[in-house]
Scaffold this motif. Structure first.
Motif, PDB file in Angstrom:
ATOM      1  N   SER A  38       1.504   6.263  -2.745  1.00 11.27           N
ATOM      2  CA  SER A  38       0.465   6.133  -1.722  1.00 11.27           C
ATOM      3  C   SER A  38      -0.611   5.133  -2.144  1.00 11.27           C
ATOM      4  O   SER A  38      -1.071   4.320  -1.336  1.00 11.27           O
ATOM      5  CB  SER A  38      -0.161   7.500  -1.434  1.00 11.27           C
ATOM      6  OG  SER A  38      -1.151   7.398  -0.433  1.00 11.27           O
ATOM      7  N   LEU A  39      -1.024   5.189  -3.406  1.00 13.13           N
ATOM      8  CA  LEU A  39      -2.024   4.238  -3.899  1.00 13.13           C
ATOM      9  C   LEU A  39      -1.503   2.808  -3.817  1.00 13.13           C
ATOM     10  O   LEU A  39      -2.246   1.879  -3.468  1.00 13.13           O
ATOM     11  CB  LEU A  39      -2.416   4.585  -5.334  1.00 13.13           C
ATOM     12  CG  LEU A  39      -3.246   5.858  -5.516  1.00 13.13           C
ATOM     13  CD1 LEU A  39      -3.435   6.156  -6.997  1.00 13.13           C
ATOM     14  CD2 LEU A  39      -4.603   5.731  -4.827  1.00 13.13           C
ATOM     15  N   TRP A  40      -0.219   2.621  -4.127  1.00 10.30           N
ATOM     16  CA  TRP A  40       0.380   1.279  -4.039  1.00 10.30           C
ATOM     17  C   TRP A  40       0.403   0.791  -2.588  1.00 10.30           C
ATOM     18  O   TRP A  40       0.017  -0.348  -2.303  1.00 10.30           O
ATOM     19  CB  TRP A  40       1.797   1.297  -4.604  1.00 10.30           C
ATOM     20  CG  TRP A  40       2.521   0.000  -4.375  1.00 10.30           C
ATOM     21  CD1 TRP A  40       2.352  -1.178  -5.045  1.00 10.30           C
ATOM     22  CD2 TRP A  40       3.516  -0.250  -3.374  1.00 10.30           C
ATOM     23  NE1 TRP A  40       3.170  -2.150  -4.533  1.00 10.30           N
ATOM     24  CE2 TRP A  40       3.905  -1.599  -3.503  1.00 10.30           C
ATOM     25  CE3 TRP A  40       4.118   0.533  -2.391  1.00 10.30           C
ATOM     26  CZ2 TRP A  40       4.874  -2.194  -2.683  1.00 10.30           C
ATOM     27  CZ3 TRP A  40       5.069  -0.043  -1.570  1.00 10.30           C
ATOM     28  CH2 TRP A  40       5.442  -1.389  -1.718  1.00 10.30           C
ATOM     29  N   ARG A  41       0.825   1.665  -1.647  1.00  7.97           N
ATOM     30  CA  ARG A  41       0.853   1.262  -0.237  1.00  7.97           C
ATOM     31  C   ARG A  41      -0.551   0.931   0.253  1.00  7.97           C
ATOM     32  O   ARG A  41      -0.755  -0.046   0.988  1.00  7.97           O
ATOM     33  CB  ARG A  41       1.470   2.377   0.619  1.00  7.97           C
ATOM     34  CG  ARG A  41       2.969   2.530   0.456  1.00  7.97           C
ATOM     35  CD  ARG A  41       3.546   3.442   1.526  1.00  7.97           C
ATOM     36  NE  ARG A  41       2.993   4.775   1.467  1.00  7.97           N
ATOM     37  CZ  ARG A  41       3.544   5.802   0.844  1.00  7.97           C
ATOM     38  NH1 ARG A  41       4.683   5.637   0.180  1.00  7.97           N
ATOM     39  NH2 ARG A  41       2.978   6.991   0.853  1.00  7.97           N
ATOM     40  N   ARG A  42      -1.513   1.755  -0.121  1.00  9.15           N
ATOM     41  CA  ARG A  42      -2.886   1.536   0.313  1.00  9.15           C
ATOM     42  C   ARG A  42      -3.388   0.158  -0.149  1.00  9.15           C
ATOM     43  O   ARG A  42      -4.032  -0.569   0.616  1.00  9.15           O
ATOM     44  CB  ARG A  42      -3.778   2.646  -0.240  1.00  9.15           C
ATOM     45  CG  ARG A  42      -5.112   2.776   0.470  1.00  9.15           C
ATOM     46  CD  ARG A  42      -5.983   3.857  -0.159  1.00  9.15           C
ATOM     47  NE  ARG A  42      -5.284   5.108  -0.374  1.00  9.15           N
ATOM     48  CZ  ARG A  42      -5.859   6.206  -0.843  1.00  9.15           C
ATOM     49  NH1 ARG A  42      -7.147   6.199  -1.164  1.00  9.15           N
ATOM     50  NH2 ARG A  42      -5.171   7.309  -1.005  1.00  9.15           N
ATOM     51  N   ALA A  43      -3.088  -0.205  -1.379  1.00 11.45           N
ATOM     52  CA  ALA A  43      -3.516  -1.499  -1.911  1.00 11.45           C
ATOM     53  C   ALA A  43      -2.826  -2.646  -1.173  1.00 11.45           C
ATOM     54  O   ALA A  43      -3.467  -3.662  -0.847  1.00 11.45           O
ATOM     55  CB  ALA A  43      -3.228  -1.570  -3.404  1.00 11.45           C
ATOM     56  N   GLU A  44      -1.523  -2.506  -0.920  1.00  8.38           N
ATOM     57  CA  GLU A  44      -0.784  -3.545  -0.209  1.00  8.38           C
ATOM     58  C   GLU A  44      -1.298  -3.729   1.210  1.00  8.38           C
ATOM     59  O   GLU A  44      -1.463  -4.855   1.695  1.00  8.38           O
ATOM     60  CB  GLU A  44       0.713  -3.205  -0.184  1.00  8.38           C
ATOM     61  CG  GLU A  44       1.411  -3.342  -1.511  1.00  8.38           C
ATOM     62  CD  GLU A  44       1.457  -4.782  -1.970  1.00  8.38           C
ATOM     63  OE1 GLU A  44       2.212  -5.568  -1.378  1.00  8.38           O
ATOM     64  OE2 GLU A  44       0.713  -5.128  -2.919  1.00  8.38           O
ATOM     65  N   ILE A  45      -1.555  -2.629   1.901  1.00 10.09           N
ATOM     66  CA  ILE A  45      -2.050  -2.704   3.281  1.00 10.09           C
ATOM     67  C   ILE A  45      -3.435  -3.336   3.312  1.00 10.09           C
ATOM     68  O   ILE A  45      -3.734  -4.194   4.155  1.00 10.09           O
ATOM     69  CB  ILE A  45      -2.058  -1.305   3.914  1.00 10.09           C
ATOM     70  CG1 ILE A  45      -0.618  -0.798   4.091  1.00 10.09           C
ATOM     71  CG2 ILE A  45      -2.789  -1.310   5.261  1.00 10.09           C
ATOM     72  CD1 ILE A  45      -0.513   0.676   4.407  1.00 10.09           C
ATOM     73  N   SER A  46      -4.311  -2.923   2.388  1.00  5.24           N
ATOM     74  CA  SER A  46      -5.654  -3.494   2.324  1.00  5.24           C
ATOM     75  C   SER A  46      -5.614  -4.996   2.072  1.00  5.24           C
ATOM     76  O   SER A  46      -6.430  -5.758   2.612  1.00  5.24           O
ATOM     77  CB  SER A  46      -6.458  -2.798   1.223  1.00  5.24           C
ATOM     78  OG  SER A  46      -7.722  -3.380   1.076  1.00  5.24           O
ATOM     79  N   ARG A  47      -4.658  -5.450   1.290  1.00  2.64           N
ATOM     80  CA  ARG A  47      -4.571  -6.859   0.911  1.00  2.64           C
ATOM     81  C   ARG A  47      -3.948  -7.717   1.998  1.00  2.64           C
ATOM     82  O   ARG A  47      -4.360  -8.867   2.208  1.00  2.64           O
ATOM     83  CB  ARG A  47      -3.761  -6.971  -0.389  1.00  2.64           C
ATOM     84  CG  ARG A  47      -3.658  -8.363  -0.979  1.00  2.64           C
ATOM     85  CD  ARG A  47      -3.058  -8.294  -2.373  1.00  2.64           C
ATOM     86  NE  ARG A  47      -1.685  -7.835  -2.361  1.00  2.64           N
ATOM     87  CZ  ARG A  47      -0.621  -8.646  -2.266  1.00  2.64           C
ATOM     88  NH1 ARG A  47      -0.793  -9.958  -2.154  1.00  2.64           N
ATOM     89  NH2 ARG A  47       0.596  -8.156  -2.305  1.00  2.64           N
ATOM     90  N   LEU A  48      -2.991  -7.167   2.740  1.00  2.00           N
ATOM     91  CA  LEU A  48      -2.171  -8.011   3.605  1.00  2.00           C
ATOM     92  C   LEU A  48      -2.288  -7.730   5.102  1.00  2.00           C
ATOM     93  O   LEU A  48      -1.926  -8.589   5.913  1.00  2.00           O
ATOM     94  CB  LEU A  48      -0.691  -7.858   3.201  1.00  2.00           C
ATOM     95  CG  LEU A  48      -0.338  -8.289   1.777  1.00  2.00           C
ATOM     96  CD1 LEU A  48       1.095  -7.907   1.461  1.00  2.00           C
ATOM     97  CD2 LEU A  48      -0.543  -9.786   1.620  1.00  2.00           C
TER      98      LEU A  48
END
Length: 328
Positions: free
Chosen positions: A55-65
């Protein structure tokens, strides 16, 4: 005199075998079957252990892209809220607020401690659904709400948590829940899990009977056009299944259904169209720290990545002591 033969069902030798060490019942026909079942359990346990990290990885990817369609709706504004909700919250915050007065402003579901209240205005519901559809069309990673819902969005991963859901809970929902459910931690809600679920004839059609990992739940209908798919409620999960009596509650766009999380409920199949609902599980650590709502035992806390399930660990104040015997 001939002895009459006795019989047992074959399941006596294969099913409901109790393993005291784990307090579970298992089925055993042969070792390959048991290994297959055990492997499925192992995979589910591993999936749960990885939830926080993923979840933390998805959150970071979504925030970035991710480029939102409606960036302004990510920050809560009163213009998104129904006038009836604002009026009711003002009453709940007033010096003369009490349960009797609050109930006059809500639509109760007879005898169930379930209450309906407009939450969002229709324009906001439309924009939120369009935003979610826009996100679904992207190639970005998507976490689903739980194993029962294969379609939907975790709102913390999309970026709604701190600027929208948290202030909604703290400023507008808790004043109501404090009066409605004081015996269920309604006045001490200090965390939440918020997600959107989607039902359609081509995807998830309905939702089986269950209860929530929450002290108080708010279920808000967002749209779109759909028929059928009503919620149904029975009784609290402590009531034996054969004694439960069910009632249906119709969805109304923009309106929310307040209920206790341990109230057994489900969703009937949609007949046509798409139905989107925003679910907010609201949690009170003061309640669940004493008794886990999922296992009915004192919680054995495990530190994890991500948001957790609303438990807190009080600071351990060590008191320095002296071993008197060793001094003597």
């Amino acid at each position: 005199m001939a002895t009459r033969p006795s019989y047992s069902c074959a399941c006596f030798f294969t099913d409901n075998i109790f393993i005291e060490q784990y307090q579970v019942h298992v089925r055993f026909t042969d070792e390959p079957q048991f290994r297959r079942d055990y492997e499925r359990v192992q995979k589910e346990v591993l999936r749960r252990k990885n939830l926080g990290k993923e979840s933390l990885w998805r959150r970071a990817e979504i925030s970035r892209l991710y480029n939102p369609m409606y960036p302004k709706i990510y920050v809560l504004k009163e213009e998104f809220l129904a006038a009836e909700l604002l009026e009711t919250v003002r009453f709940c915050k007033s010096s003369h607020a009490d349960l009797e007065g609050l109930l006059k402003q809500l639509q109760p579901v007879l005898g169930k401690r379930i209450f309906r209240l407009p939450v969002f205005c229709p324009q906001f519901c439309r924009k939120l659904v369009e935003e979610l559809e826009h996100f679904e069309k992207s190639d970005l990673p998507k976490g689903r709400p739980n194993t029962m819902n294969n379609y939907g969005v975790l709102l913390n991963e999309l970026g709604f948590d701190d600027t929208f859901i948290r202030p909604l809970r703290e400023r507008y929902l808790q004043p109501l829940s404090a009066l409605l459910y004081p015996d269920w931690g309604g006045g001490a809600l200090d965390s939440h899990k918020a997600f959107v679920v989607k039902y359609s004839t081509q995807e998830d059609l309905d939702l089986s009977s269950h209860y929530d990992n929450a002290e108080v739940t708010l279920n808000i209908s967002l749209g779109k056009d759909f028929t059928e798919g009503n919620l149904y409620f029975s009784d609290m999960r402590q009531v034996p299944a054969n004694e439960r009596r069910y009632i249906e509650v119709e969805h109304m766009i923009g309106q929310g259904i307040f209920h206790r999380g341990q109230h057994v409920h489900g969703a009937l199949p949609v007949a046509s169209g798409e139905r989107w609902n925003l679910i907010i599980w609201m949690r009170a650590s003061a309640v669940r720290n004493e008794l886990c709502p999922m296992c009915d035992r004192e919680p054995q806390l495990v530190k994890i990545l991500g948001d957790g399930d609303g438990f807190t660990k009080p600071e351990q104040h060590r008191v320095e002591t002296v071993d008197v015997c060793s001094v003597i």
